[in-house]
Design a protein around this motif. Structure first.
Motif, PDB file in Angstrom:
ATOM      1  N   LEU A   1       0.836  -1.201   0.000  1.00 27.18           N
ATOM      2  CA  LEU A   1       0.000   0.000   0.000  1.00 27.18           C
ATOM      3  C   LEU A   1       0.872   1.253   0.000  1.00 27.18           C
ATOM      4  O   LEU A   1       0.654   2.181  -0.780  1.00 27.18           O
ATOM      5  CB  LEU A   1      -0.937   0.003   1.216  1.00 27.18           C
ATOM      6  CG  LEU A   1      -1.798   1.248   1.384  1.00 27.18           C
ATOM      7  CD1 LEU A   1      -2.719   1.438   0.184  1.00 27.18           C
ATOM      8  CD2 LEU A   1      -2.594   1.164   2.682  1.00 27.18           C
ATOM      9  N   PHE A   2       1.862   1.269   0.887  1.00 29.12           N
ATOM     10  CA  PHE A   2       2.779   2.412   0.943  1.00 29.12           C
ATOM     11  C   PHE A   2       3.438   2.634  -0.416  1.00 29.12           C
ATOM     12  O   PHE A   2       3.495   3.765  -0.910  1.00 29.12           O
ATOM     13  CB  PHE A   2       3.859   2.196   2.011  1.00 29.12           C
ATOM     14  CG  PHE A   2       5.000   3.160   1.875  1.00 29.12           C
ATOM     15  CD1 PHE A   2       4.870   4.467   2.312  1.00 29.12           C
ATOM     16  CD2 PHE A   2       6.184   2.775   1.257  1.00 29.12           C
ATOM     17  CE1 PHE A   2       5.915   5.369   2.147  1.00 29.12           C
ATOM     18  CE2 PHE A   2       7.225   3.670   1.092  1.00 29.12           C
ATOM     19  CZ  PHE A   2       7.086   4.974   1.542  1.00 29.12           C
TER      20      PHE A   2
ATOM     21  N   ILE B   1       2.509   1.818  -3.432  1.00 28.97           N
ATOM     22  CA  ILE B   1       1.563   2.323  -4.429  1.00 28.97           C
ATOM     23  C   ILE B   1       1.286   3.806  -4.188  1.00 28.97           C
ATOM     24  O   ILE B   1       1.369   4.620  -5.115  1.00 28.97           O
ATOM     25  CB  ILE B   1       0.257   1.504  -4.400  1.00 28.97           C
ATOM     26  CG1 ILE B   1       0.513   0.084  -4.917  1.00 28.97           C
ATOM     27  CG2 ILE B   1      -0.843   2.193  -5.217  1.00 28.97           C
ATOM     28  CD1 ILE B   1      -0.632  -0.878  -4.667  1.00 28.97           C
ATOM     29  N   GLN B   2       0.962   4.162  -2.940  1.00 30.19           N
ATOM     30  CA  GLN B   2       0.644   5.556  -2.636  1.00 30.19           C
ATOM     31  C   GLN B   2       1.847   6.469  -2.884  1.00 30.19           C
ATOM     32  O   GLN B   2       1.706   7.544  -3.475  1.00 30.19           O
ATOM     33  CB  GLN B   2       0.194   5.692  -1.182  1.00 30.19           C
ATOM     34  CG  GLN B   2      -1.166   5.084  -0.923  1.00 30.19           C
ATOM     35  CD  GLN B   2      -1.542   5.219   0.541  1.00 30.19           C
ATOM     36  OE1 GLN B   2      -0.912   4.607   1.399  1.00 30.19           O
ATOM     37  NE2 GLN B   2      -2.542   6.029   0.817  1.00 30.19           N
ATOM     38  N   PHE B   3       3.012   6.057  -2.429  1.00 29.45           N
ATOM     39  CA  PHE B   3       4.226   6.857  -2.582  1.00 29.45           C
ATOM     40  C   PHE B   3       4.540   7.055  -4.063  1.00 29.45           C
ATOM     41  O   PHE B   3       4.822   8.169  -4.504  1.00 29.45           O
ATOM     42  CB  PHE B   3       5.390   6.162  -1.868  1.00 29.45           C
ATOM     43  CG  PHE B   3       6.640   6.983  -1.807  1.00 29.45           C
ATOM     44  CD1 PHE B   3       6.878   7.809  -0.718  1.00 29.45           C
ATOM     45  CD2 PHE B   3       7.591   6.933  -2.815  1.00 29.45           C
ATOM     46  CE1 PHE B   3       8.046   8.574  -0.638  1.00 29.45           C
ATOM     47  CE2 PHE B   3       8.744   7.692  -2.746  1.00 29.45           C
ATOM     48  CZ  PHE B   3       8.976   8.515  -1.655  1.00 29.45           C
ATOM     49  N   THR B   4       4.467   5.989  -4.847  1.00 29.89           N
ATOM     50  CA  THR B   4       4.793   6.053  -6.270  1.00 29.89           C
ATOM     51  C   THR B   4       3.817   6.948  -7.026  1.00 29.89           C
ATOM     52  O   THR B   4       4.239   7.765  -7.863  1.00 29.89           O
ATOM     53  CB  THR B   4       4.815   4.637  -6.883  1.00 29.89           C
ATOM     54  OG1 THR B   4       5.784   3.852  -6.172  1.00 29.89           O
ATOM     55  CG2 THR B   4       5.164   4.664  -8.356  1.00 29.89           C
ATOM     56  N   LEU B   5       2.533   6.824  -6.739  1.00 32.33           N
ATOM     57  CA  LEU B   5       1.546   7.667  -7.421  1.00 32.33           C
ATOM     58  C   LEU B   5       1.729   9.137  -7.050  1.00 32.33           C
ATOM     59  O   LEU B   5       1.615  10.019  -7.916  1.00 32.33           O
ATOM     60  CB  LEU B   5       0.126   7.196  -7.110  1.00 32.33           C
ATOM     61  CG  LEU B   5      -0.266   5.851  -7.732  1.00 32.33           C
ATOM     62  CD1 LEU B   5      -1.641   5.420  -7.251  1.00 32.33           C
ATOM     63  CD2 LEU B   5      -0.210   5.914  -9.259  1.00 32.33           C
ATOM     64  N   SER B   6       2.016   9.419  -5.794  1.00 32.41           N
ATOM     65  CA  SER B   6       2.275  10.806  -5.375  1.00 32.41           C
ATOM     66  C   SER B   6       3.528  11.344  -6.056  1.00 32.41           C
ATOM     67  O   SER B   6       3.538  12.481  -6.543  1.00 32.41           O
ATOM     68  CB  SER B   6       2.432  10.897  -3.858  1.00 32.41           C
ATOM     69  OG  SER B   6       1.222  10.632  -3.211  1.00 32.41           O
TER      70      SER B   6
ATOM     71  N   TRP C   1       1.659   8.537   8.304  1.00 33.17           N
ATOM     72  CA  TRP C   1       1.481   7.773   7.051  1.00 33.17           C
ATOM     73  C   TRP C   1       1.210   8.746   5.910  1.00 33.17           C
ATOM     74  O   TRP C   1       1.791   8.634   4.836  1.00 33.17           O
ATOM     75  CB  TRP C   1       0.329   6.774   7.198  1.00 33.17           C
ATOM     76  CG  TRP C   1       0.198   5.875   6.009  1.00 33.17           C
ATOM     77  CD1 TRP C   1      -0.415   6.173   4.820  1.00 33.17           C
ATOM     78  CD2 TRP C   1       0.696   4.550   5.870  1.00 33.17           C
ATOM     79  NE1 TRP C   1      -0.330   5.122   3.962  1.00 33.17           N
ATOM     80  CE2 TRP C   1       0.343   4.099   4.578  1.00 33.17           C
ATOM     81  CE3 TRP C   1       1.392   3.692   6.714  1.00 33.17           C
ATOM     82  CZ2 TRP C   1       0.674   2.836   4.127  1.00 33.17           C
ATOM     83  CZ3 TRP C   1       1.712   2.429   6.247  1.00 33.17           C
ATOM     84  CH2 TRP C   1       1.360   2.008   4.968  1.00 33.17           C
ATOM     85  N   VAL C   2       0.349   9.719   6.160  1.00 29.82           N
ATOM     86  CA  VAL C   2       0.009  10.713   5.140  1.00 29.82           C
ATOM     87  C   VAL C   2       1.225  11.588   4.826  1.00 29.82           C
ATOM     88  O   VAL C   2       1.494  11.882   3.655  1.00 29.82           O
ATOM     89  CB  VAL C   2      -1.187  11.584   5.601  1.00 29.82           C
ATOM     90  CG1 VAL C   2      -1.502  12.676   4.590  1.00 29.82           C
ATOM     91  CG2 VAL C   2      -2.406  10.705   5.846  1.00 29.82           C
TER      92      VAL C   2
ATOM     93  N   THR D   1       3.530   9.527   2.584  1.00 28.97           N
ATOM     94  CA  THR D   1       3.040   9.184   1.245  1.00 28.97           C
ATOM     95  C   THR D   1       2.662  10.394   0.396  1.00 28.97           C
ATOM     96  O   THR D   1       2.580  10.280  -0.827  1.00 28.97           O
ATOM     97  CB  THR D   1       1.831   8.226   1.315  1.00 28.97           C
ATOM     98  OG1 THR D   1       0.792   8.825   2.083  1.00 28.97           O
ATOM     99  CG2 THR D   1       2.234   6.888   1.909  1.00 28.97           C
ATOM    100  N   ILE D   2       2.438  11.543   1.022  1.00 29.21           N
ATOM    101  CA  ILE D   2       2.054  12.738   0.269  1.00 29.21           C
ATOM    102  C   ILE D   2       3.156  13.805   0.261  1.00 29.21           C
ATOM    103  O   ILE D   2       3.462  14.391  -0.766  1.00 29.21           O
ATOM    104  CB  ILE D   2       0.753  13.364   0.847  1.00 29.21           C
ATOM    105  CG1 ILE D   2      -0.407  12.367   0.802  1.00 29.21           C
ATOM    106  CG2 ILE D   2       0.390  14.653   0.108  1.00 29.21           C
ATOM    107  CD1 ILE D   2      -0.838  11.944  -0.581  1.00 29.21           C
TER     108      ILE D   2
END
Length: 173
Positions: free
Chosen positions: A14-15, A17-22, A142-143, A146-147
């Motif tokens: 999950l991390f 995916i979120q990190f890569t998309l950001s 977490w936010v 990832t952001i």
């Protein structure tokens, strides 16, 4: 009748995916909108908005607040991450003041800030894996990771691009 239980996504997946998309989103913003606008400015002026991104690394100090993360997150990790971000935020503010004042050492201060910040960020990523922190409750952290961290990485890249190839301003003290 037995209903199979669906397994939750692994935290590191999950991390990732979120990190890569950001990261991808920030890279697109950077190269579609930011770089074209900054390319018209002298180096010192172009650096200012990029360094401002790092001035808010104070948010990384949140990991030091009581109850901000699960009790299992090692204090060694929390201390390293929290203070690294606070130090980098301080250096960013000093660099911004120097740029604003047209101090002759302003570019050197930007170099110091971006190198310390990048080393801190890379260390944080390595230590996150070492301590397997993504399996602990991280709350708002977490936010942040990832952001905000992808924004820091892209800003660092743009700062390096300016430092290595930007047009120096004409006026110097």
């Amino acid at each position: 009748m037995h209903t199979p239980v669906k397994q939750a996504m692994e935290p590191i997946v999950l991390f990732s995916i979120q990190f890569t998309l950001s990261l991808l989103a920030y890279l697109l913003i950077a190269f579609w909108y930011v770089v074209p606008r900054l390319s018209r400015l002298p180096r010192e002026a172009a650096l200012v908005p990029l360094v401002w991104v790092h001035a808010f690394r104070t948010v990384g100090g949140t990991i030091l607040a009581p109850g901000a993360v699960g009790a299992g997150v090692p204090m060694e990790f929390r201390t390293m991450i929290g203070y690294g971000d606070l130090i980098t935020a301080f250096l960013a503010l000093v660099a911004l003041a120097a740029l604003r004042a047209r101090f002759s050492g302003a570019i050197a201060l930007v170099w110091l800030m971006v190198i310390v910040g990048l080393l801190d960020t890379v260390n944080a990523i390595i230590q996150s894996m070492r301590f397997n922190v993504f399996t602990y409750p991280l709350g708002i952290n977490w936010v942040i990771v990832t952001i905000y961290v992808p924004a820091l990485l892209v800003s660092s890249l743009l700062i390096f691009m300016q430092l290595l190839g930007g047009k120096p301003s004409i006026s110097r003290r």
